[in-house]
Design a protein around this motif. Structure first.
Motif, PDB file in Angstrom:
ATOM      1  N   PRO A  78       0.818  -1.217   0.000  1.00  0.00           N
ATOM      2  CA  PRO A  78       0.000   0.000   0.000  1.00  0.00           C
ATOM      3  C   PRO A  78       0.853   1.269   0.000  1.00  0.00           C
ATOM      4  N   LYS A  81     -11.291  16.109   0.738  1.00  0.00           N
ATOM      5  CA  LYS A  81     -11.207  14.762   0.185  1.00  0.00           C
ATOM      6  C   LYS A  81     -11.259  14.787  -1.336  1.00  0.00           C
ATOM      7  N   ASN A 102      -9.238   8.236  -6.870  1.00  0.00           N
ATOM      8  CA  ASN A 102      -9.329   8.303  -5.411  1.00  0.00           C
ATOM      9  C   ASN A 102      -8.094   7.663  -4.751  1.00  0.00           C
ATOM     10  N   VAL A 158      -7.595   7.029  -1.635  1.00  0.00           N
ATOM     11  CA  VAL A 158      -7.930   6.215  -0.459  1.00  0.00           C
ATOM     12  C   VAL A 158      -7.675   4.733  -0.733  1.00  0.00           C
ATOM     13  N   GLU A 159      -8.048   4.278  -1.943  1.00  0.00           N
ATOM     14  CA  GLU A 159      -7.876   2.872  -2.283  1.00  0.00           C
ATOM     15  C   GLU A 159      -6.405   2.461  -2.231  1.00  0.00           C
ATOM     16  N   TRP A 160      -5.536   3.349  -2.701  1.00  0.00           N
ATOM     17  CA  TRP A 160      -4.112   3.014  -2.803  1.00  0.00           C
ATOM     18  C   TRP A 160      -3.423   3.020  -1.439  1.00  0.00           C
ATOM     19  N   TRP A 161      -4.088   3.656  -0.452  1.00  0.00           N
ATOM     20  CA  TRP A 161      -3.550   3.648   0.917  1.00  0.00           C
ATOM     21  C   TRP A 161      -4.006   2.394   1.673  1.00  0.00           C
ATOM     22  N   ASP A 162      -5.054   1.748   1.152  1.00  0.00           N
ATOM     23  CA  ASP A 162      -5.722   0.663   1.867  1.00  0.00           C
ATOM     24  C   ASP A 162      -5.069  -0.699   1.568  1.00  0.00           C
ATOM     25  N   PRO A 163      -4.439  -1.330   2.594  1.00  0.00           N
ATOM     26  CA  PRO A 163      -3.732  -2.613   2.355  1.00  0.00           C
ATOM     27  C   PRO A 163      -4.672  -3.694   1.823  1.00  0.00           C
ATOM     28  N   HIS A 164      -5.953  -3.701   2.266  1.00  0.00           N
ATOM     29  CA  HIS A 164      -6.900  -4.722   1.798  1.00  0.00           C
ATOM     30  C   HIS A 164      -7.217  -4.532   0.320  1.00  0.00           C
ATOM     31  N   TRP A 165      -7.397  -3.270  -0.045  1.00  0.00           N
ATOM     32  CA  TRP A 165      -7.708  -2.979  -1.448  1.00  0.00           C
ATOM     33  C   TRP A 165      -6.526  -3.393  -2.339  1.00  0.00           C
ATOM     34  N   GLU A 174      -4.218  -5.549  -1.780  1.00  0.00           N
ATOM     35  CA  GLU A 174      -4.073  -7.002  -1.795  1.00  0.00           C
ATOM     36  C   GLU A 174      -5.123  -7.648  -2.707  1.00  0.00           C
TER      37      GLU A 174
END
Ligand SMILES: [Zn+2]
Length: 454
Positions: A311, A323, A434, A436-443, A445
């Motif tokens: 991430p 945002k 956005n 936010v997705e690129w900061w999110d480890p679940h996204w 993965e």
């Protein structure tokens, strides 16, 4: 008698000289511009011929294949092609020569032969040129099909698809409405495969696109044959916020002159107090658009390899001031004067806090960039880039390789910034998506890594 002989001799010499000189007169010059290698269903023939005053006694274009000669153009019957006079000395012949125009054309090798001639020496001699081009006729459309499954796209968000294309030299990618996202060889993402046509494409459903925008895989080979294929995806709506920005004279007097100084292309100057609001509007509209075009141009420098892993890191402990896709209405002295959409995240901590690279990559921009002020753009490969705006100082140079977490500068308020903060954006082929997705480890993965491992 001697006199007659002398006259005959002189005339003979003159004729001989004229013959030699006319032999050196320029022959027509032929250029076969198209096709270069392949002919497909809808290929165009493009030939130019240059000769003094374009005076030609002959121009024939023939397609040879399997011992058969198909006339494509003749001066005697020019009706088959578009003939244009490009300059006084140059003409251009254009016509369709694909399978659609020439149904007898067979797949395989063929040859285009162009012969042009002009007469010299009062029509007594001819100077002739022949040019030929070996081509391959190819009519089978490329094949393209998705390999990965379960693509989920949020409005304003990103996704990735793994697919296979054949022949591997066909250009291919994802088409979202009319926006094209090219695919890159999967080996560049670390995928080991015996399929040379395996590709990885990152694509986006932009914040202002419709949820029902068609999304499909597309391919086009060098002969111009095209194919498209649907793949498994779902789109999800996303609600964006709305905000109000009150413009103060303090802000306008600080931000506007500084931006104008760096943006001579706007041709705007501020001399009296009345100039600031119109100048701001020019910056907020025209310069914003020019900056967006520059970001699209920067995307062309992307690496075909995926340079990042894991991430992206956000600015630690930051207060989110605005945002992604926040719809902003601008007011000055209580009057609404403008509306814009904010296509990044505004993150504030304290003044001049160290700003770190969100992920591994290569710096493609490190300079003043319009509304973003001092700005760094890092390329992460395969069309993914990150942007850091309003910096007070920049610590990196274009071409430099950076690692995740490396300091690239310090936060500030250069460009169109009301206070010290970082404007962070993720760009896909130059289009903001956005972050936010690129900061999110679940996204990361589930949307990216899972498909690379499967
Ligand atoms: Zn911002």
């Amino acid at each position: 008698m001697r006199y007659v002989l002398a006259v005959v001799l002189v005339l003979g010499l003159a004729a001989g000289a004229a013959f030699v000189v006319s032999g050196r007169a320029v022959a027509p010059a032929i250029r076969i511009l198209q096709p270069t290698t392949f002919v497909g269903a809808d290929t165009t023939l493009d030939v130019t011929v240059e000769a003094p005053k374009s005076q030609l006694s002959r121009l024939d274009i023939v397609l040879e294949q399997n011992g058969k000669r198909t006339p494509l153009f003749s001066l005697a019957a020019p009706g088959t092609a578009a003939l244009t006079q490009e300059t006084a000395d140059r003409i251009r012949v254009s016509r369709p020569i694909g399978k659609r125009a020439l149904p007898d054309l067979q797949a395989g090798a063929a040859r285009i032969v162009v012969t042009a001639a002009r007469t010299v020496l009062f029509g007594l001699r001819t100077r002739e040129t022949t040019a030929a081009r070996d081509i391959t006729a190819r009519f089978t459309p490329p094949r393209i099909a998705a390999v990965s499954t379960h693509q989920y796209v949020n409005l304003g968000g990103s996704e990735m698809v793994v697919y296979s294309v054949s022949p591997p030299d066909a250009s291919s990618g994802v088409l979202v409405g009319d926006r094209f996202y090219p695919g890159y060889p999967a080996a560049g993402a670390g995928m080991k495969s015996s399929d040379p046509g395996l590709r990885v494409a990152f694509f986006a459903l932009l914040y202002d696109q419709d949820l029902t925008t068609p999304i499909r895989l597309v391919a086009r080979d060098e002969a111009g044959n095209q194919a498209q294929a649907p793949f498994d995806y779902k789109t999800f709506t996303k609600k964006f916020t709305r905000g109000r920005i009150e413009l103060t004279d303090d802000f306008l007097h600080r931000a506007v002159p500084q931006i104008l100084e760096h943006s001579p292309e706007l041709k705007v100057a501020v001399t009296s107090n009345e100039d600031y609001v119109p100048a701001f509007l020019k910056i907020n509209n025209d310069l914003r658009r020019i900056d967006a075009e520059k970001l699209v141009a920067l995307a062309k420098q992307t690496s075909p390899e995926m340079l990042w892993k894991g991430p992206f890191i956000p600015l630690g402990n930051a207060k989110v001031e605005s945002k992604f896709a926040d719809h902003r209405t601008y007011f000055y002295k209580g009057q609404e004067i403008d509306q814009q959409v904010h296509l990044g995240f505004d993150l504030a901590v304290t003044k001049q806090i160290p700003v770190k690279a969100g992920n591994d990559g290569r710096v493609v921009y490190a300079d003043y960039l319009g509304i973003y002020g001092n700005c760094v753009v890092i390329d992460h490969g395969m069309g993914v880039q990150s942007l850091y705006g309003h910096l007070s100082s920049i610590d990196v140079k274009p071409g430099e390789t950076v690692t995740r977490g490396q300091q690239i500068g310090r936060s500030g308020m250069t460009g169109l910034a009301g206070g010290d903060h970082l404007h962070f954006a993720i760009l896909l082929q130059g289009q903001p998506v956005n972050p936010v997705e690129w900061w999110d480890p679940h996204w990361v993965e589930d949307r990216v890594m899972r498909k690379l491992h499967e």
